[in-house]
Design a protein around this motif. Structure first.
Motif, short mmCIF file in Angstrom:
data_model
loop_
_atom_site.label_atom_id
_atom_site.label_comp_id
_atom_site.label_asym_id
_atom_site.label_seq_id
_atom_site.Cartn_x
_atom_site.Cartn_y
_atom_site.Cartn_z
N MET A 48 4.09 -8.22 -39.68
CA MET A 48 3.72 -6.83 -39.93
C MET A 48 4.02 -5.99 -38.69
O MET A 48 3.97 -6.48 -37.57
N PHE A 49 4.35 -4.73 -38.96
CA PHE A 49 4.53 -3.80 -37.86
C PHE A 49 3.15 -3.29 -37.43
O PHE A 49 2.23 -3.23 -38.23
N LEU A 62 7.13 4.28 -22.43
CA LEU A 62 6.62 5.47 -23.12
C LEU A 62 6.36 5.19 -24.60
O LEU A 62 5.42 5.72 -25.17
N ASP A 63 7.17 4.39 -25.23
CA ASP A 63 6.90 4.06 -26.63
C ASP A 63 7.11 2.56 -26.83
O ASP A 63 7.93 1.95 -26.15
N VAL A 64 6.35 2.02 -27.76
CA VAL A 64 6.46 0.60 -28.10
C VAL A 64 6.56 0.46 -29.61
O VAL A 64 5.77 1.04 -30.34
N LYS A 65 7.54 -0.31 -30.07
CA LYS A 65 7.59 -0.72 -31.48
C LYS A 65 7.40 -2.22 -31.48
O LYS A 65 8.05 -2.94 -30.74
N MET A 66 6.51 -2.69 -32.34
CA MET A 66 6.17 -4.10 -32.26
C MET A 66 5.95 -4.67 -33.65
O MET A 66 5.35 -4.03 -34.51
N GLU A 67 6.47 -5.85 -33.86
CA GLU A 67 6.23 -6.56 -35.12
C GLU A 67 5.58 -7.89 -34.79
O GLU A 67 6.03 -8.61 -33.90
N ILE A 68 4.50 -8.20 -35.50
CA ILE A 68 3.90 -9.51 -35.28
C ILE A 68 4.05 -10.36 -36.54
O ILE A 68 4.24 -9.86 -37.64
N ASP A 69 4.00 -11.65 -36.32
CA ASP A 69 4.32 -12.63 -37.36
C ASP A 69 3.11 -12.81 -38.29
O ASP A 69 2.08 -13.32 -37.87
N ALA A 87 -0.17 -1.46 -30.51
CA ALA A 87 0.73 -2.24 -29.66
C ALA A 87 0.36 -2.05 -28.19
O ALA A 87 0.31 -3.01 -27.42
N LYS A 88 0.10 -0.80 -27.82
CA LYS A 88 -0.22 -0.54 -26.40
C LYS A 88 -1.52 -1.24 -26.01
O LYS A 88 -1.66 -1.72 -24.89
N ARG A 89 -2.47 -1.29 -26.94
CA ARG A 89 -3.71 -2.02 -26.64
C ARG A 89 -3.44 -3.51 -26.50
O ARG A 89 -3.89 -4.16 -25.56
N LEU A 90 -2.68 -4.07 -27.46
CA LEU A 90 -2.39 -5.51 -27.42
C LEU A 90 -1.64 -5.90 -26.15
O LEU A 90 -1.83 -6.98 -25.60
N LEU A 91 -0.80 -4.99 -25.68
CA LEU A 91 0.06 -5.32 -24.54
C LEU A 91 -0.57 -4.96 -23.20
O LEU A 91 0.00 -5.20 -22.14
N SER A 92 -1.78 -4.38 -23.24
CA SER A 92 -2.38 -3.86 -22.00
C SER A 92 -2.64 -4.96 -20.97
O SER A 92 -2.73 -4.68 -19.79
N ARG A 93 -2.74 -6.22 -21.45
CA ARG A 93 -3.04 -7.31 -20.52
C ARG A 93 -1.82 -7.83 -19.77
O ARG A 93 -1.94 -8.74 -18.97
N TYR A 94 -0.63 -7.34 -20.09
CA TYR A 94 0.57 -8.00 -19.58
C TYR A 94 1.31 -7.23 -18.49
O TYR A 94 2.48 -7.46 -18.24
#
Lengths: 387, 290
Positions: free
Chosen positions: A1-2, A212-219, A8-15
Motif C-alpha cells: 500500500m502507498f 522535501l517530499d517522500v513517496k513510499m509504498e509498503i508491502d 511516510a515522514k513519521r515512519l522515516l523519522s528514526r532514520y
C-alpha cells in the motif's frame, strides 16, 4: 500500500533524514495550531493524497501568514484533486501537511526500490530532480545512476561514494548523501518498504540536504510484523477501486457492461482479453483467490452487480485449490437470495467439482445460461448483448 | 520422462497437520505421489495421514530419504520453513503459500544462489508429472501424460490451457506453476533449460502475463540458444486495468518494459508461436506440433 506523505515522514523519522519541520492537519483549527507551532516566515500547505504531481495541479500552496495557511487549508480540505496520477475521477483531500518553507538551491532525485525486472533492491539517483523528473530523465538518461544491492548487507562506503559521485555534490554534501543512502537501506529493511522516493531531495542553506517530499509504498504482505500499519491502512481507505481488496478478492471497477466473476488473476486477465477480442467491454476486473469461500464469492458477486452499468454477468471458473465449482455455485445462489440477480448470467465451469456445481445451479431454478468452454460462453454473451 | 519429479520422487510436506497441508497431501497420496512424511515443529513423533511427522526437515530427510518438500505454511512462517529446507539440502522445494513478504523472498533468493536447492513458487499451484507425481494444489484429474511441457505464472489460466491441450489430444510431460509473485524461485528460463534436455518433452507451452521481465528473459534465452523445440506462448493482460502509481520510481525503473506488447514482440522475435486468444491454446499447439 502507498502511504501519505505525513505518514511516510513519521515512519522515516528514526532514520536520520532531514525533513523541514511540519505536521499534518485534518481541520482548519489544526492547521492554525500547526502553522503557529512551526516558527517560519513562509509555509507550504500540501494536500495529502496518494498520488503524485500535486504541485503542478493545485495541491501545493505557498503562504506567508498563519491566516493564509488556514485559508488554503479550508480551500483544499474536501476538494477533489485531479492529477495525471489520480485517474479522471480525482481524489478527495482529507488532510493537509503544513511545513516550513525552505529556500531550495538545487533539487536531486533519490529512490530506493525493489526492481521488479531484476528482482533486486536498487538505489536510483540523479543530480536532477523535482516534479518533471520523468521527462528530464527521458531526455538525459545518462544522469541516472543505479546501484543494485543485497537486502541484508548495505553497500560499503566506497560503493556508495562511487554512486554519489555522479550527483555533483561537494564533500560535506557527499557525506550526508552517503548517510541518506544508508538510512534508505536500513528503513527498507525495517519497514518492509517496496519503494521510498525522495523527490526532491534538496540542497538547502548552502550545505544541507533536506528531503522535501517522500513517496513510499509498503508491502501489504508484511502487515503481520508491523502493528502500526493497521491504523495507516484504516486511514487510507480512500480508493474505491481497491476498497475491497482486503475482503478476499481483488476488484477494480471499469467502464464496460459485462460483469466478471473469475477465479484467479491469470484467467481473469485472459477473460478480459477475450471479451475485448470480441468487442465487448468488461465492467470490472475481479479475481477470486484459490481459497475463496462461499461468502467471499457471494460478496464478490454483489460487488460486481452493484455497478449500474452491468448488463450481463460472466462467471468463469476452473475449480482448483480450495475453491471448487460447487463453492462458487453456492456463492452465486447465496448472492441471488440476498438480492435477486436480474441480468443474464453466463456460467462456465471446469475442473474440480464441475458437475456438482452445475447441478446446484440447475436445481436453484435461477436463470443461468451454461457454457462448456470459454468460446461458447463468448457466443452466449454476444447473443445476450445483441438481444 | 518429464523434469524435476517422477514416480520415485520422495516428498515431504511442511505443515502437513494444517487444513491445507492435510487436504492436499491426502489428494497427492491418492494420485500416487510418494509423500513420505511431514514436518511440523513440536509435533515430532506423531503420525498424520498414517505418515511420520518430524520436528525438523533435517531429521525428516535423514529418516525418509526425501528429496522434495512442499510447503503449506502460513506467510509469517514461510521464510524460515524455506530456509530450513534449503539448509537441509532438499533438492526441490515447492512453496504454495501466498502472501509472503517480498523482502523475505529477496533473502531466500540470496540463499538459493549458493545452494543445491531449486524453489518453485511461492504463490504457485505446484508441479505435476501426469500419471506419476503431483505436488501442490492442481486439479490432477485434468492432466494427462504426454509430451508437452507447460510453464505458467498463473494458476487457473494454466488449468484452462491444459484442458484445451487434452481436448486436442496433447498430454503433458511436466507442468510447472512458477507462481505470480514478483520474486519467484524458478523462472521461465530455468524451466526451459530443463525441458530442452528432456527426451520426453517435444514442445513447450509458456503462459506469461503482464508485468516483470520473465517473458522478455525467456525470449532472450530462446533466441540466444537456438532452442531445439517448438515453444508456444500466451501473454495475459493486453487489456489489464492500468496500475495505480504514485511518484515516478516505478516508471523510471520500467523504462517501457513489462507491457504485454513488448513481451509478445520479444517472443515473436525469438521464433515463439504466440497464442492470440485464450480459447486457442489447443489449436495453436496443434499447428506448432505435428
Amino acid at each position: 500500500m502507498f502511504v501519505q506523505e505525513y505518514q511516510a515522514k513519521r515512519l522515516l523519522s528514526r532514520y536520520g533524514f532531514s525533513f523541514p519541520p511540519g505536521d499534518v492537519a485534518f481541520s482548519t483549527a489544526e492547521a492554525s495550531s500547526v502553522a503557529e507551532r512551526i516558527a517560519a516566515e513562509a509555509w507550504v500547505v500540501k494536500a495529502q493524497i496518494l498520488a503524485g504531481d500535486r504541485g503542478r495541479f493545485g495541491g501545493i500552496k505557498m503562504v506567508s501568514s498563519v491566516s493564509a495557511a488556514v485559508a488554503e487549508t479550508q480551500a483544499l480540505l474536501g476538494s477533489i484533486l485531479v492529477t495525471p496520477q489520480t485517474g479522471e475521477r480525482g481524489i478527495k483531500v482529507d488532510a493537509v501537511y503544513i511545513e516550513r518553507s525552505v529556500k531550495i538551491e538545487r533539487e536531486l532525485y533519490l529512490a530506493i526500490l525493489l526492481d521488479r525486472f531484476q528482482r533486486k533492491l536498487v538505489l536510483l539517483g540523479s543530480p536532477l530532480g523535482g516534479a518533471g523528473i520523468e521527462s528530464v530523465l527521458a531526455e538525459q538518461p545518462d544522469t541516472l545512476q543505479r546501484l543494485s544491492m543485497s537486502i541484508d548487507n548495505a553497500p560499503d562506503d566506497d560503493e556508495l561514494r562511487r554512486f554519489a559521485s555522479g550527483m555533483d555534490l561537494n564533500d560535506a554534501l557527499l557525506d550526508q548523501y552517503v548517510q541518506i543512502c544508508r538510512g534508505l537501506h536500513q528503513s527498507v529493511n525495517e519497514l518492509d518498504a517496496l519503494s521510498i522516493e525522495l523527490n526532491p531531495l534538496a540542497i538547502v542553506d548552502g550545505n544541507r540536504l533536506a528531503c522535501l517530499d517522500v513517496k513510499m509504498e509498503i508491502d501489504d504482505n508484511a502487515m503481520f510484523r508491523h502493528e502500526d500499519y493497521a491504523e495507516i491502512r484504516a486511514r487510507n481507505r480512500f480508493d474505491d477501486r481497491k476498497l475491497r481488496a482486503q475482503s478476499g478478492y481483488n476488484y477494480i471497477r471499469l467502464d464496460g457492461d459485462i460483469g466478471l466473476l473469475v477465479g484467479g488473476a491469470g484467467l481473469a486477465l485472459a477473460t478480459m482479453d477475450l471479451l475485448k477480442l470480441h468487442e465487448m467491454e468488461p465492467a470490472n476486473f475481479l479475481d477470486l483467490p484459490p481459497i475463496a469461500s462461499r461468502s467471499d464469492v457471494a460478496d464478490a458477486c454483489q460487488t460486481v452487480l452493484e455497478s449500474p452499468s452491468v448488463k450481463a454477468l460472466f462467471v468463469n471458473a476452473v475449480g482448483g485449490g480450495l475453491t471448487h465449482c460447487d463453492t462458487i455455485a453456492e456463492g452465486l445462489i447465496t448472492a441471488h437470495k440476498k438480492a435477486r440477480i436480474t441480468c443474464p448470467v453466463v456460467v462456465r465451469f471446469a475442473g474440480t467439482k464441475r458437475e456438482h456445481g452445475l447441478t446446484l445451479l440447475r436445481n436453484s431454478r435461477m436463470p443461468f445460461q451454461f457454457a462448456d468452454t470459454m468460446g461458447e460462453a463468448i457466443e452466449i454473451l454476444l447473443r445476450n448483448m445483441r438481444a | 520422462m518429464g523434469i524435476l519429479i517422477d514416480s520415485r520422487t520422495r516428498v515431504l510436506c511442511q505443515g502437513i497437520t494444517g487444513y491445507r497441508g492435510s487436504f492436499f497431501s491426502h489428494r497427492a497420496i491418492e494420485y500416487g505421489t510418494r509423500i513420505v512424511g511431514g514436518v511440523v515443529p513440536g509435533r515430532g513423533g506423531q503420525k498424520h495421514l498414517n505418515l511420520p511427522v518430524f520436528d525438523t526437515v533435517e531429521q525428516a530427510r535423514e529418516m525418509t530419504g526425501a528429496t522434495a518438500s512442499v510447503l503449506f505454511v502460513p506467510p509469517h512462517a514461510a521464510r524460515d520453513a524455506m530456509l530450513e529446507a534449503i539448509d537441509a539440502g532438499i533438492e526441490l522445494v515447492v512453496c504454495i503459500t501466498e502472501g509472503i513478504p517480498i523482502l523475505d523472498m529477496l533473502r531466500i533468493k540470496e540463499r538459493l544462489a549458493g545452494s543445491q536447492t531449486r524453489l518453485i513458487g511461492p504463490n504457485c499451484p505446484g508441479i505435476i508429472t501426469p500419471g506419476q507425481c503431483n505436488i501442490g494444489i492442481m486439479p490432477a484429474s485434468i492432466y494427462q501424460p504426454g509430451k508437452i511441457g507447460v510453464i505458467s505464472r498463473s494458476g487457473t489460466l494454466f488449468y484452462e490451457a491444459v484442458a484445451q491441450l487434452c481436448r486436442e489430444g496433447f498430454g503433458q510431460s511436466t507442468c510447472i506453476g512458477i507462481g505470480a509473485d514478483v520474486v519467484p524461485g524458478m523462472t521461465f528460463v530455468d524451466c526451459l533449460e530443463l525441458f530442452r534436455d528432456d527426451h520426453g518433452t517435444e514442445a513447450v507451452l509458456l503462459i506469461g502475463e503482464i508485468g516483470g521481465a520473465a517473458e522478455e528473459e525467456a525470449a532472450q534465452y530462446l533466441a540466444a540458444e537456438a532452442y531445439p523445440k517448438p515453444v508456444i506462448a500466451y501473454i495475459a493482460g493486453r487489456h489489464a486495468p492500468p496500475y495505480r502509481r504514485m511518484g515516478h520510481s516505478s516508471a523510471i525503473i520500467a523504462a517501457g518494459k513489462g507491457g504485454t506488447e513488448n513481451k509478445i514482440q520479444a517472443l515473436r522475435d525469438a521464433n515463439v508461436i504466440v497464442v492470440e486468444s485464450p480459447v486457442e491454446f489447443g489449436m495453436t499447439t496443434r499447428k506448432a506440433v505435428r
